[in-house]
Design a protein around this motif. Structure first.
Motif, PDB file in Angstrom:
ATOM      1  N   THR A   3     -48.513  24.129 -37.429  1.00 17.04           N
ATOM      2  CA  THR A   3     -49.241  23.668 -36.256  1.00 17.04           C
ATOM      3  C   THR A   3     -48.424  22.575 -35.593  1.00 17.04           C
ATOM      4  O   THR A   3     -48.088  21.576 -36.223  1.00 17.04           O
ATOM      5  N   LEU A   4     -48.093  22.772 -34.340  1.00 18.24           N
ATOM      6  CA  LEU A   4     -47.344  21.762 -33.598  1.00 18.24           C
ATOM      7  C   LEU A   4     -48.308  20.907 -32.807  1.00 18.24           C
ATOM      8  O   LEU A   4     -49.215  21.414 -32.163  1.00 18.24           O
ATOM      9  N   THR A   5     -48.119  19.627 -32.870  1.00 16.44           N
ATOM     10  CA  THR A   5     -48.926  18.725 -32.065  1.00 16.44           C
ATOM     11  C   THR A   5     -48.063  18.230 -30.913  1.00 16.44           C
ATOM     12  O   THR A   5     -46.842  18.199 -30.996  1.00 16.44           O
ATOM     13  N   ALA A   6     -48.692  17.859 -29.844  1.00 17.23           N
ATOM     14  CA  ALA A   6     -47.968  17.412 -28.660  1.00 17.23           C
ATOM     15  C   ALA A   6     -47.174  16.143 -28.967  1.00 17.23           C
ATOM     16  O   ALA A   6     -47.637  15.268 -29.690  1.00 17.23           O
ATOM     17  N   VAL A   7     -46.001  16.094 -28.401  1.00 15.63           N
ATOM     18  CA  VAL A   7     -45.159  14.905 -28.523  1.00 15.63           C
ATOM     19  C   VAL A   7     -45.620  13.922 -27.451  1.00 15.63           C
ATOM     20  O   VAL A   7     -45.693  14.279 -26.275  1.00 15.63           O
ATOM     21  N   PRO A   8     -45.938  12.689 -27.832  1.00 13.53           N
ATOM     22  CA  PRO A   8     -46.383  11.731 -26.819  1.00 13.53           C
ATOM     23  C   PRO A   8     -45.256  11.400 -25.850  1.00 13.53           C
ATOM     24  O   PRO A   8     -44.090  11.330 -26.230  1.00 13.53           O
ATOM     25  N   GLY A   9     -45.605  11.201 -24.602  1.00 16.95           N
ATOM     26  CA  GLY A   9     -44.640  10.785 -23.596  1.00 16.95           C
ATOM     27  C   GLY A   9     -44.389   9.288 -23.680  1.00 16.95           C
ATOM     28  O   GLY A   9     -45.056   8.566 -24.434  1.00 16.95           O
ATOM     29  N   LYS A  10     -43.441   8.818 -22.901  1.00 16.76           N
ATOM     30  CA  LYS A  10     -43.088   7.394 -22.936  1.00 16.76           C
ATOM     31  C   LYS A  10     -44.273   6.505 -22.574  1.00 16.76           C
ATOM     32  O   LYS A  10     -44.475   5.465 -23.200  1.00 16.76           O
ATOM     33  N   THR A  11     -45.061   6.918 -21.599  1.00 21.91           N
ATOM     34  CA  THR A  11     -46.218   6.106 -21.206  1.00 21.91           C
ATOM     35  C   THR A  11     -47.216   6.007 -22.347  1.00 21.91           C
ATOM     36  O   THR A  11     -47.733   4.918 -22.637  1.00 21.91           O
ATOM     37  N   ASP A  12     -47.471   7.129 -23.011  1.00 20.93           N
ATOM     38  CA  ASP A  12     -48.394   7.119 -24.151  1.00 20.93           C
ATOM     39  C   ASP A  12     -47.868   6.233 -25.280  1.00 20.93           C
ATOM     40  O   ASP A  12     -48.635   5.514 -25.932  1.00 20.93           O
ATOM     41  N   ILE A  13     -46.565   6.295 -25.514  1.00 23.28           N
ATOM     42  CA  ILE A  13     -45.973   5.463 -26.576  1.00 23.28           C
ATOM     43  C   ILE A  13     -46.072   3.990 -26.205  1.00 23.28           C
ATOM     44  O   ILE A  13     -46.412   3.156 -27.042  1.00 23.28           O
ATOM     45  N   ARG A  14     -45.796   3.657 -24.950  1.00 26.25           N
ATOM     46  CA  ARG A  14     -45.912   2.258 -24.501  1.00 26.25           C
ATOM     47  C   ARG A  14     -47.336   1.730 -24.717  1.00 26.25           C
ATOM     48  O   ARG A  14     -47.529   0.656 -25.267  1.00 26.25           O
ATOM     49  N   VAL A  15     -48.313   2.515 -24.275  1.00 30.43           N
ATOM     50  CA  VAL A  15     -49.723   2.108 -24.405  1.00 30.43           C
ATOM     51  C   VAL A  15     -50.105   1.990 -25.878  1.00 30.43           C
ATOM     52  O   VAL A  15     -50.736   1.013 -26.294  1.00 30.43           O
ATOM     53  N   GLU A  75     -36.522  11.370 -30.656  1.00 30.07           N
ATOM     54  CA  GLU A  75     -35.757  11.322 -29.399  1.00 30.07           C
ATOM     55  C   GLU A  75     -36.539  10.594 -28.297  1.00 30.07           C
ATOM     56  O   GLU A  75     -35.971   9.800 -27.555  1.00 30.07           O
ATOM     57  N   MET A  76     -37.816  10.892 -28.179  1.00 31.14           N
ATOM     58  CA  MET A  76     -38.640  10.248 -27.152  1.00 31.14           C
ATOM     59  C   MET A  76     -38.705   8.738 -27.394  1.00 31.14           C
ATOM     60  O   MET A  76     -38.575   7.943 -26.464  1.00 31.14           O
ATOM     61  N   ALA A  77     -38.895   8.335 -28.652  1.00 28.29           N
ATOM     62  CA  ALA A  77     -38.953   6.909 -28.985  1.00 28.29           C
ATOM     63  C   ALA A  77     -37.602   6.237 -28.739  1.00 28.29           C
ATOM     64  O   ALA A  77     -37.537   5.111 -28.228  1.00 28.29           O
ATOM     65  N   GLN A  78     -36.516   6.917 -29.085  1.00 29.44           N
ATOM     66  CA  GLN A  78     -35.167   6.379 -28.828  1.00 29.44           C
ATOM     67  C   GLN A  78     -34.943   6.197 -27.329  1.00 29.44           C
ATOM     68  O   GLN A  78     -34.411   5.170 -26.897  1.00 29.44           O
ATOM     69  N   ASP A  79     -35.337   7.203 -26.542  1.00 29.12           N
ATOM     70  CA  ASP A  79     -35.188   7.110 -25.080  1.00 29.12           C
ATOM     71  C   ASP A  79     -35.962   5.919 -24.529  1.00 29.12           C
ATOM     72  O   ASP A  79     -35.485   5.201 -23.651  1.00 29.12           O
ATOM     73  N   CYS A  81     -36.767   3.166 -26.172  1.00 27.74           N
ATOM     74  CA  CYS A  81     -36.064   1.939 -26.582  1.00 27.74           C
ATOM     75  C   CYS A  81     -34.853   1.687 -25.683  1.00 27.74           C
ATOM     76  O   CYS A  81     -34.592   0.549 -25.288  1.00 27.74           O
ATOM     77  N   PHE A  82     -34.119   2.736 -25.348  1.00 24.20           N
ATOM     78  CA  PHE A  82     -32.979   2.621 -24.453  1.00 24.20           C
ATOM     79  C   PHE A  82     -33.436   2.088 -23.097  1.00 24.20           C
ATOM     80  O   PHE A  82     -32.832   1.172 -22.531  1.00 24.20           O
ATOM     81  N   GLU A  83     -34.520   2.635 -22.582  1.00 22.80           N
ATOM     82  CA  GLU A  83     -35.064   2.229 -21.288  1.00 22.80           C
ATOM     83  C   GLU A  83     -35.493   0.753 -21.298  1.00 22.80           C
ATOM     84  O   GLU A  83     -35.177  -0.002 -20.375  1.00 22.80           O
ATOM     85  N   ILE A  84     -36.211   0.355 -22.327  1.00 20.72           N
ATOM     86  CA  ILE A  84     -36.682  -1.030 -22.419  1.00 20.72           C
ATOM     87  C   ILE A  84     -35.503  -1.989 -22.570  1.00 20.72           C
ATOM     88  O   ILE A  84     -35.447  -3.033 -21.911  1.00 20.72           O
ATOM     89  N   ALA A  85     -34.550  -1.649 -23.431  1.00 19.51           N
ATOM     90  CA  ALA A  85     -33.384  -2.516 -23.639  1.00 19.51           C
ATOM     91  C   ALA A  85     -32.592  -2.671 -22.351  1.00 19.51           C
ATOM     92  O   ALA A  85     -32.117  -3.772 -22.030  1.00 19.51           O
ATOM     93  N   ALA A  86     -32.451  -1.602 -21.589  1.00 21.59           N
ATOM     94  CA  ALA A  86     -31.732  -1.672 -20.306  1.00 21.59           C
ATOM     95  C   ALA A  86     -32.476  -2.582 -19.334  1.00 21.59           C
ATOM     96  O   ALA A  86     -31.856  -3.392 -18.634  1.00 21.59           O
ATOM     97  N   THR A  87     -33.795  -2.484 -19.315  1.00 21.71           N
ATOM     98  CA  THR A  87     -34.609  -3.342 -18.451  1.00 21.71           C
ATOM     99  C   THR A  87     -34.425  -4.815 -18.803  1.00 21.71           C
ATOM    100  O   THR A  87     -34.407  -5.676 -17.929  1.00 21.71           O
ATOM    101  N   LEU A  88     -34.247  -5.086 -20.090  1.00 16.49           N
ATOM    102  CA  LEU A  88     -34.073  -6.462 -20.557  1.00 16.49           C
ATOM    103  C   LEU A  88     -32.641  -6.967 -20.393  1.00 16.49           C
ATOM    104  O   LEU A  88     -32.360  -8.113 -20.685  1.00 16.49           O
TER     105      LEU A  88
END
Length: 124
Positions: A3-15, A75-79, A81-88
């Protein structure tokens, strides 16, 4: 049958990460607390947990699983982290984003408000 569950998107992970930090506590110096009197996780562990991974999954430079769901979450979590680190302001030639964020999380001037701000899309 798998059973595959949906991978959370970046917004869901942030929240989810922000919610974990607000309700479960925020710490510096390690990924998660083993002290029952001072519960909490760091920014990177919160992102990992919110993505549906173990707290220390992002501490590795390569995923420790070949499971497609795990890999997609990693991969989604790594992406993110990359986005947040770049923002900082992480310089492109510096250490991997997850390690850089761990150091940023642990800096003396970093506060929970800073961490929540970056998760909510506001630069610290």
């Amino acid at each position: 049958m798998t059973t595959l569950t949906a991978v959370p998107g970046k917004t869901d992970i942030r929240v989810g990460a922000a919610d974990l930090l607000k309700t479960g506590g925020w710490i510096k110096g390690k990924y998660y607390s083993t002290n029952p009197k001072k519960a909490g996780v760091c920014l990177v562990a919160a992102i990992s947990l919110a993505a549906g991974l173990p707290a220390v999954a992002l501490a590795s430079l390569k995923p420790h699983s070949k499971d497609m769901g795990y890999l997609a979450r990693w991969e989604m979590a790594q992406d993110l982290c990359f986005e947040i680190a770049a923002t900082l302001g992480r310089p492109a030639h510096e250490m991997p984003p997850t390690r850089w964020l761990s150091y940023w999380n642990d800096k003396p001037h970093t506060t929970l408000d800073h961490v929540l701000g970056v998760l909510e899309g506001q630069a610290a």
